[in-house]
Motif scaffolding. Structure first.
Motif: not given
Length: 485
Positions: A423-431
């Motif tokens: 999993f990679v977190p990204v702004p303003a989204a589930e990822g």
């Protein structure tokens, strides 16, 4: 004693040494991997992975998949480009065998089967998990101490014992990183040596300094591959995959399955001590991997992959019963405990009907309530391709919504299997999700980039490698700029 000069120079023609499982024995650096599609602009950072890849044929003629030498790889994403590095971890074991140009260590985790020339050397392979903490990169294997690597070059710096402070001989390959405190929470089982019941619970602060080490005894000497941590509790899982010192001395296997023993779950207040441990029990079962755990007051929830017995076909049963892959398939399951209840039983509920393993979450929610879990699924009605440690590769990627019960799954083709998702977190989204894809028809690998919220739509982009990547175990994402998330 075996004479190493008699070693064959060929790997055995067995499933865990052939096909996609064939040792690659490659160290390399590849700049600007070919990309099909467009990489998301937010995908900036390095994805580290770790897995086993034996550099020499086994000394005793055969071996198990998980006993290979540790290899760490790194995919670095920057400005729409992807660079790749892969290097062996220079463990004491690796260096001794490279100097001898042949294998010198015997059965998995059995020092009594080694060649006399390597007595006293660290047997650890550093082959299970790549883990970043306090700006430092480690390769972990649960039967030994971590090895530290340079996060840019992947060169090995050496064994890590927290500046001589750690007393445990072992460190789990499933560390927990607290996203709020920055602590590295870990444990070591068989902490006093092979077949010991000793477990060491440990904490390193956000700077990497060991600040706690507390020992206790498990009900019996067992494989404790993973554990669970919440804001307020630590949960230790003791499943009946057991070790016996006399068996080791006789040249036998380290682990055997014994379903005459119960499963024990130890629940300890995170800021309490071992004397506060409560033990819950249930009939024999097994779990290799925990997705996450959290608590609401004394109510503890753990999501993990549970099977009827150990899923590895090379862990024999004490009673001689045969391994049945379908009957022993692991399922993503939710366990619930009340830490203050006098009842020592607990509730269990299956979250997904598709068997599978290697669950991951958005680790910003580690130890806190989470919603989504992603894992590698094996649909027995689809293609069954050999890859990785349990025999079959994952023919699906699965997303489970633990709030609604919705399950989504991605199947790409009859000739591909997925390795562990990241999993990679990204702004303003589930990822985003990253996963290495094994191409069994071409014996090559690629990386798929997926929208975590809509995995059924297929890859946003695909990164092609000109080589095959033997199935790794576990990885870690290090964002280029952690402060933007």
């Amino acid at each position: 004693m075996h004479n190493p000069s008699s070693n064959t120079r060929n790997f055995p023609a067995l499933p865990h040494f052939t096909g996609m499982n064939a040792p690659s024995r490659v160290e390399c650096q590849i700049q600007d991997l070919e990309v099909i599609g467009e990489l998301p602009k937010a995908l900036e950072g390095t994805w580290y992975r770790c897995g086993p890849d034996p550099q020499y044929p086994p000394m005793l003629g055969d071996d198990i998949y998980i006993n290979g030498d540790g290899v760490v790889s790194a995919f670095t994403f920057a400005n729409g480009h992807v660079d790749f590095k892969m290097r062996y971890v220079r463990t004491q074991r690796f260096e001794a065998e490279r100097a001898a140009r042949q294998a010198l260590f015997g059965l998995y985790r059995n020092q009594f089967t080694d060649h006399p020339s390597v007595r006293g050397l660290d047997r650890g392979t550093a082959n299970t998990t790549a883990f970043m903490h306090a700006g430092r990169l480690f390769a972990l294997k649960e039967d030994s101490l971590p090895y530290e690597l340079d996060p840019v070059t992947l060169e090995t710096k050496g064994r890590h014992d927290f500046n001589g402070k750690l007393r445990s001989r072992t460190v789990t390959a499933h560390p927990k990183r607290d996203p709020e405190t920055g602590e590295w929470v870990f444990f070591g089982y068989e902490a006093a040596g092979d077949a010991s019941k000793s477990v060491a619970y440990c904490v390193a602060n956000r700077h990497g300094t060991l600040v706690r080490e507390e020992w206790f005894e498990a009900p019996y000497a067992a494989m404790q591959h993973d554990f669970a941590v919440t804001r307020d509790y630590v949960i230790f899982c003791v499943f009946p995959t057991t070790c016996d010192l006399d068996r080791l001395k006789a040249g036998g296997t380290h682990w055997m399955w014994n379903d005459a023993l119960d499963t024990w779950i130890g629940v300890m207040p995170r800021h309490g001590c071992a004397k506060d441990m409560r033990w819950f029990r249930r009939p024999a079962c097994y779990s290799y991997h925990v997705a996450n755990a959290f608590n609401e007051g004394s109510q503890i929830t753990i999501d993990l992959c549970v099977s009827a017995r150990n899923v590895f076909p090379y862990v024999p049963a004490v009673d001689g019963s045969a391994h049945d892959p379908q009957a022993n398939a692991p399922f993503l399951t939710r366990w619930r405990f009340d830490a203050e209840s006098p009842d020592t039983s607990f509730d269990a509920r299956v979250l997904s009907s598709m068997p599978g393993e290697l669950p991951r979450i958005d680790e910003r929610l580690s130890m806190r309530p989470h919603r989504f879990i992603y894992y590698g699924g094996i649909d027995p009605s689809r293609s069954q391709l050999v890859a990785g440690p349990i025999g079959l590769g994952s023919n699906h990627l699965v997303r489970v919504d633990t709030q609604t019960g919705d399950v989504k799954a991605l199947f790409l083709s009859d000739t591909t299997t997925f390795q562990e998702p990241q999993f990679v977190p990204v702004p303003a989204a589930e990822g985003l999700l990253l996963a290495v894809l094994d191409h069994h028809d071409t014996a090559l690998a690629s990386v798929v980039v997926l929208n975590a919220a809509d995995i059924e739509a297929g890859p946003i982009a695909q990164i092609k490698l000109p080589i095959r990547l033997r199935d790794a175990f576990h990885g870690d994402w290090a964002p280029a700029n952690p402060t933007i998330l």
